[in-house]
Design an enzyme around this catalytic site. Structure first.
Site, PDB file in Angstrom:
ATOM      1  N   ASN A 163      -6.497   4.456  14.964  1.00  0.00           N
ATOM      2  CA  ASN A 163      -7.428   4.393  13.841  1.00  0.00           C
ATOM      3  C   ASN A 163      -8.008   2.977  13.779  1.00  0.00           C
ATOM      4  O   ASN A 163      -7.261   2.011  13.743  1.00  0.00           O
ATOM      5  CB  ASN A 163      -6.657   4.734  12.558  1.00  0.00           C
ATOM      6  N   GLY A 171       5.442  -2.351   6.801  1.00  0.00           N
ATOM      7  CA  GLY A 171       6.792  -2.874   7.022  1.00  0.00           C
ATOM      8  C   GLY A 171       7.634  -2.004   7.934  1.00  0.00           C
ATOM      9  O   GLY A 171       7.252  -0.890   8.304  1.00  0.00           O
ATOM     10  N   GLU A 172       8.774  -2.543   8.293  1.00  0.00           N
ATOM     11  CA  GLU A 172       9.715  -1.835   9.157  1.00  0.00           C
ATOM     12  C   GLU A 172      10.921  -1.431   8.295  1.00  0.00           C
ATOM     13  O   GLU A 172      11.712  -2.283   7.885  1.00  0.00           O
ATOM     14  CB  GLU A 172      10.127  -2.765  10.308  1.00  0.00           C
ATOM     15  N   SER A 202       8.337   4.989  16.863  1.00  0.00           N
ATOM     16  CA  SER A 202       7.032   4.628  17.407  1.00  0.00           C
ATOM     17  C   SER A 202       7.246   4.190  18.847  1.00  0.00           C
ATOM     18  O   SER A 202       7.780   3.117  19.097  1.00  0.00           O
ATOM     19  CB  SER A 202       6.420   3.491  16.583  1.00  0.00           C
ATOM     20  N   LEU A 203       6.837   5.039  19.768  1.00  0.00           N
ATOM     21  CA  LEU A 203       7.087   4.748  21.184  1.00  0.00           C
ATOM     22  C   LEU A 203       5.870   4.035  21.786  1.00  0.00           C
ATOM     23  O   LEU A 203       5.960   2.910  22.251  1.00  0.00           O
ATOM     24  CB  LEU A 203       7.393   6.058  21.922  1.00  0.00           C
ATOM     25  N   HIS A 204       4.757   4.718  21.782  1.00  0.00           N
ATOM     26  CA  HIS A 204       3.443   4.173  22.167  1.00  0.00           C
ATOM     27  C   HIS A 204       3.310   3.721  23.617  1.00  0.00           C
ATOM     28  O   HIS A 204       2.192   3.462  24.072  1.00  0.00           O
ATOM     29  CB  HIS A 204       3.022   3.017  21.246  1.00  0.00           C
ATOM     30  N   GLU A 259       0.827  -1.206   0.000  1.00  0.00           N
ATOM     31  CA  GLU A 259       0.000   0.000   0.000  1.00  0.00           C
ATOM     32  C   GLU A 259       0.858   1.252   0.000  1.00  0.00           C
ATOM     33  O   GLU A 259       1.953   1.268   0.576  1.00  0.00           O
ATOM     34  CB  GLU A 259      -0.850   0.033   1.273  1.00  0.00           C
ATOM     35  N   CYS A 301      -1.716   1.940   8.232  1.00  0.00           N
ATOM     36  CA  CYS A 301      -0.853   0.861   7.751  1.00  0.00           C
ATOM     37  C   CYS A 301      -1.534  -0.483   7.634  1.00  0.00           C
ATOM     38  O   CYS A 301      -2.028  -1.011   8.613  1.00  0.00           O
ATOM     39  CB  CYS A 301       0.288   0.642   8.713  1.00  0.00           C
ATOM     40  N   SER A 340      10.258   6.168   9.733  1.00  0.00           N
ATOM     41  CA  SER A 340       9.678   5.796  11.025  1.00  0.00           C
ATOM     42  C   SER A 340      10.062   4.364  11.377  1.00  0.00           C
ATOM     43  O   SER A 340       9.975   3.472  10.544  1.00  0.00           O
ATOM     44  CB  SER A 340       8.149   5.930  10.948  1.00  0.00           C
ATOM     45  N   CYS A 357       4.941  -7.613   7.772  1.00  0.00           N
ATOM     46  CA  CYS A 357       5.843  -7.069   8.789  1.00  0.00           C
ATOM     47  C   CYS A 357       6.068  -8.143   9.858  1.00  0.00           C
ATOM     48  O   CYS A 357       5.196  -8.930  10.143  1.00  0.00           O
ATOM     49  CB  CYS A 357       5.208  -5.822   9.417  1.00  0.00           C
TER      50      CYS A 357
HETATM   51  N1  SAH Z   1       7.363   0.081  11.195  1.00  0.00           N
HETATM   52  C1  SAH Z   1       7.458   1.499  11.295  1.00  0.00           C
HETATM   53  C2  SAH Z   1       6.668   2.293  10.253  1.00  0.00           C
HETATM   54  C3  SAH Z   1       5.275   1.866   9.918  1.00  0.00           C
HETATM   55  S1  SAH Z   1       3.900   2.359  10.846  1.00  0.00           S
HETATM   56  C4  SAH Z   1       7.086   1.950  12.681  1.00  0.00           C
HETATM   57  O1  SAH Z   1       6.711   1.129  13.495  1.00  0.00           O
HETATM   58  O2  SAH Z   1       7.234   3.132  12.981  1.00  0.00           O
HETATM   59  C5  SAH Z   1       3.741   4.073  10.903  1.00  0.00           C
HETATM   60  C6  SAH Z   1       3.046   4.522  12.207  1.00  0.00           C
HETATM   61  O3  SAH Z   1       1.635   4.203  12.239  1.00  0.00           O
HETATM   62  C7  SAH Z   1       3.657   3.842  13.425  1.00  0.00           C
HETATM   63  O4  SAH Z   1       3.859   4.800  14.432  1.00  0.00           O
HETATM   64  C8  SAH Z   1       2.569   2.850  13.805  1.00  0.00           C
HETATM   65  O5  SAH Z   1       2.702   2.451  15.134  1.00  0.00           O
HETATM   66  C9  SAH Z   1       1.319   3.631  13.499  1.00  0.00           C
HETATM   67  N2  SAH Z   1       0.089   2.827  13.418  1.00  0.00           N
HETATM   68  C10 SAH Z   1      -0.059   1.535  13.070  1.00  0.00           C
HETATM   69  N3  SAH Z   1      -1.349   1.146  13.129  1.00  0.00           N
HETATM   70  C11 SAH Z   1      -2.048   2.225  13.513  1.00  0.00           C
HETATM   71  C12 SAH Z   1      -3.438   2.475  13.771  1.00  0.00           C
HETATM   72  N4  SAH Z   1      -4.357   1.534  13.637  1.00  0.00           N
HETATM   73  N5  SAH Z   1      -3.801   3.711  14.161  1.00  0.00           N
HETATM   74  C13 SAH Z   1      -2.884   4.691  14.298  1.00  0.00           C
HETATM   75  N6  SAH Z   1      -1.562   4.531  14.062  1.00  0.00           N
HETATM   76  C14 SAH Z   1      -1.144   3.308  13.693  1.00  0.00           C
END
Ligand code: SAH
Length: 345
Positions: free
Chosen positions: A291, A160-161, A215-217, A92, A333, A192, A112
């Site tokens: 999302n 993907g990463e 991506s910390l989260h 995508e 994603c 990212s 991924c």
């Molecule tokens: N693998 C990389 C890049 C891809 S994801 C990474 O982990 O950063 C890009 C961003 O979208 C990341 O911060 C990921 O955690 C976030 N993401 C993935 N699914 C999501 C969702 N359903 N809602 C919001 N953000 C999301």
């Protein structure tokens, strides 16, 4: 003999390849310019290369292409593409036009490995890395489809990463930033990562001007192990240690992506810990409301979000809140790819 895809090589490597085949090196510059600056992919029409050389080149080299199989346009203008690759796999790409700039969001892998809880990208497992040409063709296809003169912004935030496909990521970035290539300034590009520490360090050395998002989260290991299993390999201490190191040496602030998940990572203690981490590495924070819904995880409602941000404002965290774009077209994603049924293949 299998033909070689021009789009798999940076200019430097293409010159080497031409040299090895007794083709004048400067023809590599010509072909490169035709492909990326003029968007011409037929040797026959490359007027500054002799007919003999054009014939010779077309026997050895070719230009790969990818075509969108699905193209979903959201009301806000965001276009999500589903590309079918030569081996029938899908990826995508998103095109996000805004008032003053356009952004393209690209994928780097089919599937991924990292299985972050809220992300759909790994739902079907990991299949393979994308070739350099497959990373570039996403951009070129979006450029052609929208008749773009230039790309303002590129984010490696698709499927993907990126750092798990490090070699091809770097080669594609060489072409993207090359003045004779797509000529996108390094500071308009953001990669990212879920937090692969060795590659974070290598990347800040190899491409110091390209922006980095992490991506910390979550701000404690227990919660981050759950949301992002990669944390079991590279703990928060190692990750933030590496980010501190690069923040000391770099002009750019790292951005910490923080997806807001109801009843999970929006507690007062999370805000406190986040403030500490952001301060330690002088990072900006980008909040994103989750999302969609996945494994029982959902984003906050507007009241919860407001309350959370009110508390964040009391800290010294420098933050932005990312609008969700293209919600009705599954723009996060992997959501389009996951929604695709096997019958559609
Ligand atoms: N693998 C990389 C890049 C891809 S994801 C990474 O982990 O950063 C890009 C961003 O979208 C990341 O911060 C990921 O955690 C976030 N993401 C993935 N699914 C999501 C969702 N359903 N809602 C919001 N953000 C999301």
């Amino acid at each position: 003999m299998k033909k070689i895809d021009i789009k798999d090589y940076s200019l430097e490597n293409l010159r080497r390849l031409f040299f090895e085949r007794d083709i004048k090196k400067f023809h590599a510059d010509h072909v490169f310019k035709w492909c990326y600056r003029e968007r011409l992919e037929v040797f026959d029409n490359m007027s500054d290369i002799s007919k003999n050389n054009r014939e010779f080149l077309s026997k050895i080299f070719y230009f790969s292409e990818i075509f969108p199989e699905k193209r979903h346009k959201a009301k806000d203008g965001t276009i999500k593409y589903l590309f079918r690759l030569n081996d029938k796999e899908t990826i995508e790409t998103a095109f996000i036009p805004e008032k003053n700039r356009n952004t393209i969001c690209v994928s780097t892998q089919v599937g991924c490995k990292f299985r972050c809880k809220m992300c759909a990208s790994g739902d079907k497992g990991f299949v393979r890395n994308l070739a350099v040409s497959e990373i570039l063709n996403q951009l070129l296809s979006v450029i052609d489809d929208n008749s773009l003169e230039k790309i303002d912004n590129i984010v490696f935030m698709g499927i993907g990463e990126p750092f798990d496909n490090y070699g091809n990521l770097c080669e594609s970035l060489e072409i993207i930033t090359d003045k004779k290539g797509l000529a996108v300034p390094a500071h308009k590009i953001c990669v990212s990562t879920c937090g692969l520490v060795p590659e974070i360090l290598a990347f800040s050395h190899d491409f110091p001007k390209i922006k980095l998002s992490v991506s910390l989260h979550a701000c404690d290991d227990m919660l981050r192990d759950y949301i992002m299993p990669v944390n079991k390999k590279y703990t928060l201490k190692e990750l933030t240690g590496a980010l501190r190191k690069i923040s000391l040496n770099s002009r750019h602030k790292v951005t910490l992506e923080y997806v807001l998940i109801r009843n999970k990572n929006m507690r007062d203690i999370d805000i406190n810990n986040l403030a500490k981490i952001a301060k330690k590495i002088t990072a900006k924070v980008n909040f994103i409301t989750l999302n969609g819904e996945k494994d029982g995880l959902i984003g906050p409602d507007s009241k919860e979000l407001e309350e959370f941000l009110r508390k964040v404002k009391k800290t010294d965290i420098q933050f932005t809140v990312r609008k969700t774009r293209g919600k009705e077209i599954s723009a996060s994603c992997g959501q389009l790819r996951t929604g695709e049924t096997a019958d559609e293949r």
